[in-house]
Each structure stands twice: as C-alpha cells, then as structure tokens.
Design a protein around this motif. Sequence first.
Motif, PDB file in Angstrom:
ATOM      1  N   SER A  31      -0.859  19.478   9.676  1.00 18.78           N
ATOM      2  CA  SER A  31      -1.225  20.602   8.771  1.00 18.78           C
ATOM      3  C   SER A  31      -1.232  19.893   7.334  1.00 18.78           C
ATOM      4  O   SER A  31      -0.875  18.996   7.064  1.00 18.78           O
ATOM      5  CB  SER A  31      -0.003  21.717   8.843  1.00 18.78           C
ATOM      6  N   PHE A  32      -1.679  20.626   6.473  1.00 19.07           N
ATOM      7  CA  PHE A  32      -1.774  20.149   5.051  1.00 19.07           C
ATOM      8  C   PHE A  32      -0.362  20.042   4.519  1.00 19.07           C
ATOM      9  O   PHE A  32      -0.111  18.792   3.798  1.00 19.07           O
ATOM     10  CB  PHE A  32      -2.257  21.425   4.210  1.00 19.07           C
ATOM     11  N   ASN A  33       0.589  20.738   4.748  1.00 18.98           N
ATOM     12  CA  ASN A  33       2.006  20.572   4.430  1.00 18.98           C
ATOM     13  C   ASN A  33       2.610  19.260   4.968  1.00 18.98           C
ATOM     14  O   ASN A  33       3.189  18.259   4.193  1.00 18.98           O
ATOM     15  CB  ASN A  33       2.960  21.546   4.444  1.00 18.98           C
ATOM     16  N   GLU A  34       2.330  18.870   6.316  1.00 18.78           N
ATOM     17  CA  GLU A  34       2.722  17.780   6.909  1.00 18.78           C
ATOM     18  C   GLU A  34       2.036  16.343   6.105  1.00 18.78           C
ATOM     19  O   GLU A  34       2.826  15.392   5.649  1.00 18.78           O
ATOM     20  CB  GLU A  34       2.520  17.686   8.428  1.00 18.78           C
ATOM     21  N   VAL A  35       0.802  16.603   5.843  1.00 23.21           N
ATOM     22  CA  VAL A  35       0.092  15.528   5.270  1.00 23.21           C
ATOM     23  C   VAL A  35       0.389  15.223   3.907  1.00 23.21           C
ATOM     24  O   VAL A  35       0.792  13.894   3.324  1.00 23.21           O
ATOM     25  CB  VAL A  35      -1.576  15.780   5.217  1.00 23.21           C
ATOM     26  N   LYS A  36       0.962  16.336   3.254  1.00 20.14           N
ATOM     27  CA  LYS A  36       1.615  16.041   1.764  1.00 20.14           C
ATOM     28  C   LYS A  36       2.722  15.338   1.743  1.00 20.14           C
ATOM     29  O   LYS A  36       3.127  14.426   1.081  1.00 20.14           O
ATOM     30  CB  LYS A  36       1.783  17.737   1.230  1.00 20.14           C
ATOM     31  N   LYS A  37       3.602  15.738   2.794  1.00 21.88           N
ATOM     32  CA  LYS A  37       4.810  14.859   2.936  1.00 21.88           C
ATOM     33  C   LYS A  37       4.535  13.548   3.111  1.00 21.88           C
ATOM     34  O   LYS A  37       5.403  12.540   2.535  1.00 21.88           O
ATOM     35  CB  LYS A  37       5.990  15.516   4.110  1.00 21.88           C
ATOM     36  N   ILE A  38       3.743  13.367   4.145  1.00 23.83           N
ATOM     37  CA  ILE A  38       3.227  11.889   4.318  1.00 23.83           C
ATOM     38  C   ILE A  38       3.052  11.030   3.019  1.00 23.83           C
ATOM     39  O   ILE A  38       3.293  10.258   2.807  1.00 23.83           O
ATOM     40  CB  ILE A  38       2.503  11.661   5.597  1.00 23.83           C
ATOM     41  N   VAL A  39       2.098  11.816   2.390  1.00 23.03           N
ATOM     42  CA  VAL A  39       1.381  11.062   1.222  1.00 23.03           C
ATOM     43  C   VAL A  39       2.372  10.981   0.059  1.00 23.03           C
ATOM     44  O   VAL A  39       2.478  10.023  -0.521  1.00 23.03           O
ATOM     45  CB  VAL A  39       0.307  12.135   0.571  1.00 23.03           C
ATOM     46  N   ASP A  40       3.283  11.804  -0.119  1.00 20.67           N
ATOM     47  CA  ASP A  40       4.356  11.752  -1.033  1.00 20.67           C
ATOM     48  C   ASP A  40       5.103  10.884  -0.631  1.00 20.67           C
ATOM     49  O   ASP A  40       6.089  10.182  -1.823  1.00 20.67           O
ATOM     50  CB  ASP A  40       4.969  13.141  -1.083  1.00 20.67           C
ATOM     51  N   ALA A  41       5.555  10.320   0.339  1.00 24.16           N
ATOM     52  CA  ALA A  41       6.387   9.448   0.959  1.00 24.16           C
ATOM     53  C   ALA A  41       5.928   8.015   0.739  1.00 24.16           C
ATOM     54  O   ALA A  41       6.295   6.948   0.922  1.00 24.16           O
ATOM     55  CB  ALA A  41       6.797   9.486   2.247  1.00 24.16           C
ATOM     56  N   ILE A  42       4.444   7.708   0.747  1.00 22.27           N
ATOM     57  CA  ILE A  42       3.855   6.442   0.221  1.00 22.27           C
ATOM     58  C   ILE A  42       4.032   5.958  -0.922  1.00 22.27           C
ATOM     59  O   ILE A  42       3.637   6.733  -1.898  1.00 22.27           O
ATOM     60  CB  ILE A  42       2.232   6.665   0.594  1.00 22.27           C
ATOM     61  N   PRO A  43       4.829   4.850  -1.293  1.00 25.83           N
ATOM     62  CA  PRO A  43       4.911   4.360  -2.541  1.00 25.83           C
ATOM     63  C   PRO A  43       3.683   4.300  -3.335  1.00 25.83           C
ATOM     64  O   PRO A  43       2.569   3.730  -2.663  1.00 25.83           O
ATOM     65  CB  PRO A  43       5.715   2.985  -2.175  1.00 25.83           C
ATOM     66  N   SER A  44       3.584   4.690  -4.472  1.00 23.37           N
ATOM     67  CA  SER A  44       2.422   4.700  -5.523  1.00 23.37           C
ATOM     68  C   SER A  44       1.965   3.462  -5.587  1.00 23.37           C
ATOM     69  O   SER A  44       0.785   3.058  -5.773  1.00 23.37           O
ATOM     70  CB  SER A  44       2.663   5.238  -6.803  1.00 23.37           C
ATOM     71  N   THR A  45       2.561   2.221  -5.429  1.00 26.48           N
ATOM     72  CA  THR A  45       1.938   0.948  -5.388  1.00 26.48           C
ATOM     73  C   THR A  45       1.497   0.356  -4.168  1.00 26.48           C
ATOM     74  O   THR A  45       0.872  -0.569  -4.141  1.00 26.48           O
ATOM     75  CB  THR A  45       3.301  -0.113  -5.568  1.00 26.48           C
ATOM     76  N   TRP A  46       1.581   1.287  -2.954  1.00 24.80           N
ATOM     77  CA  TRP A  46       0.843   0.620  -1.914  1.00 24.80           C
ATOM     78  C   TRP A  46      -0.538   0.986  -2.005  1.00 24.80           C
ATOM     79  O   TRP A  46      -1.007   2.029  -2.322  1.00 24.80           O
ATOM     80  CB  TRP A  46       1.528   1.254  -0.755  1.00 24.80           C
ATOM     81  N   LYS A  47      -1.467  -0.066  -1.408  1.00 24.44           N
ATOM     82  CA  LYS A  47      -2.803   0.006  -1.600  1.00 24.44           C
ATOM     83  C   LYS A  47      -3.346  -0.635  -0.245  1.00 24.44           C
ATOM     84  O   LYS A  47      -2.553  -1.429   0.698  1.00 24.44           O
ATOM     85  CB  LYS A  47      -3.409  -0.592  -2.560  1.00 24.44           C
ATOM     86  N   ASN A  48      -4.640  -0.496   0.026  1.00 26.48           N
ATOM     87  CA  ASN A  48      -5.337  -1.582   0.974  1.00 26.48           C
ATOM     88  C   ASN A  48      -6.343  -2.092   0.150  1.00 26.48           C
ATOM     89  O   ASN A  48      -7.492  -1.155  -0.239  1.00 26.48           O
ATOM     90  CB  ASN A  48      -5.806  -0.557   2.146  1.00 26.48           C
ATOM     91  N   ASP A  49      -6.009  -3.269  -0.142  1.00 22.68           N
ATOM     92  CA  ASP A  49      -7.084  -3.989  -1.050  1.00 22.68           C
ATOM     93  C   ASP A  49      -7.056  -5.491  -0.440  1.00 22.68           C
ATOM     94  O   ASP A  49      -6.496  -5.906   0.442  1.00 22.68           O
ATOM     95  CB  ASP A  49      -7.008  -3.929  -2.563  1.00 22.68           C
ATOM     96  N   LYS A  50      -7.536  -6.315  -1.478  1.00 19.26           N
ATOM     97  CA  LYS A  50      -7.644  -7.614  -0.949  1.00 19.26           C
ATOM     98  C   LYS A  50      -6.334  -8.576  -1.106  1.00 19.26           C
ATOM     99  O   LYS A  50      -5.865  -9.494  -0.631  1.00 19.26           O
ATOM    100  CB  LYS A  50      -8.577  -8.476  -1.972  1.00 19.26           C
ATOM    101  N   GLU A  51      -5.317  -7.764  -1.655  1.00 20.57           N
ATOM    102  CA  GLU A  51      -3.926  -8.229  -1.764  1.00 20.57           C
ATOM    103  C   GLU A  51      -2.849  -7.624  -0.856  1.00 20.57           C
ATOM    104  O   GLU A  51      -1.994  -8.289  -0.482  1.00 20.57           O
ATOM    105  CB  GLU A  51      -3.208  -8.282  -3.215  1.00 20.57           C
ATOM    106  N   MET A  52      -3.131  -6.415  -0.413  1.00 21.32           N
ATOM    107  CA  MET A  52      -2.190  -5.807   0.474  1.00 21.32           C
ATOM    108  C   MET A  52      -2.947  -4.776   1.315  1.00 21.32           C
ATOM    109  O   MET A  52      -3.896  -4.384   1.236  1.00 21.32           O
ATOM    110  CB  MET A  52      -1.323  -4.645  -0.687  1.00 21.32           C
TER     111      MET A  52
END
Length: 183
Positions: free
Chosen positions: A78-99
Amino acid sequence: MIYVALLRGINVGGKNKIDMKLLKQTFERVGMNDVVTYINTGNIIFSYKEIAKADLSQILEEAIQQDFGLEIKVVIQSFNEVKKIVDAIPSTWKNDKEMKSDVLFLWEEVDDEAVLEKLIMKPDVDTVKYVPGAILWSVAKENVTRSGMGRMIGTKLYKQVTVRNVNTTRKIYEIMQAQIQAS
C-alpha cells in the motif's frame, strides 16, 4: 486505496516477457483503476477498493496466468507501507557508479525481522536493515563481489523476495504520491 504491485522475475534476461501496455490492460480488466506502469520490470501502481493484500495478489496472479500463461508472484504494498520503506532508506543511499543499494520486498510469509537471521552478511562490507515489508541493503560497488548478500541467490528466501534498487523504489513512491494528490 493506492497500491503498487511488484512482479517477480518478468522481463529479466529475456525470460517471462510481458508487454507493459498489455499488462496495464490486464490490471484494468480485473477492476484496477488509475493503472500506471513504471519501467519494464513489473512495477504497477493502481487504485482499488480496500481488500486483503493476499486476495489482491491472488486476483492479479490469476489474471497474469490467464492473459500471459505465466506463473508470476506478485507482492502488493500500500501507499503507507511504501512510504515507511522509503522513509527508512538512508538519504545517502543511491544506486550509482559508487554504491549499490537495493530494497528486497518480502512475501508476507517471511516479512519479519527474524528474516535477517537467514542472511549471510559481512558487517565490514554490507549494510543491511529490516523494515516491515522489506530488507534494505547497501554496499560500495567496489565491494559487491565481497558481499554476503550474493550468496542469497538460489536460496528459498531469494524466491520469496522481489528486488528493486533504491532509485526505482523512490520513483515508485513519487508516482504513488502523485496519484494520491490527484484523487
């Protein structure tokens, strides 16, 4: 209610090919509304009356079997479940050439913090955390081959998750937010 359906194992390596336009039509045929697909890997955002997630998964899995002849597992969030997951992802986490940072969405039967005990993690390499509905995992690209998470492939647990990178997960959340605002 706004949901995302995350399909496991479609359009990967030339297997289980499903055209997203046709998949959208399948969702609409079984009563889903405001259907939007995002990229070719089985991310479908839609609205539907409030219903048990297991029932919704079953409806969609049966429709996919009927229309495409494929047995595809569908994880519903659900939207609320995805919101909680996204909120728990550290803002510094990315999917790029370094991480490399991924969200492993869990089937309901394994959705418990105890799932972490089934993982092989290397604390000096992997950063892993549980949030209801998902396992969050990040590793420096230079250490991917040293990561313990690679050993998960082929396990029983691996067959009970569907993986999206954090960039995709954040975009799914943005699309869900836009649907909420539009309704």
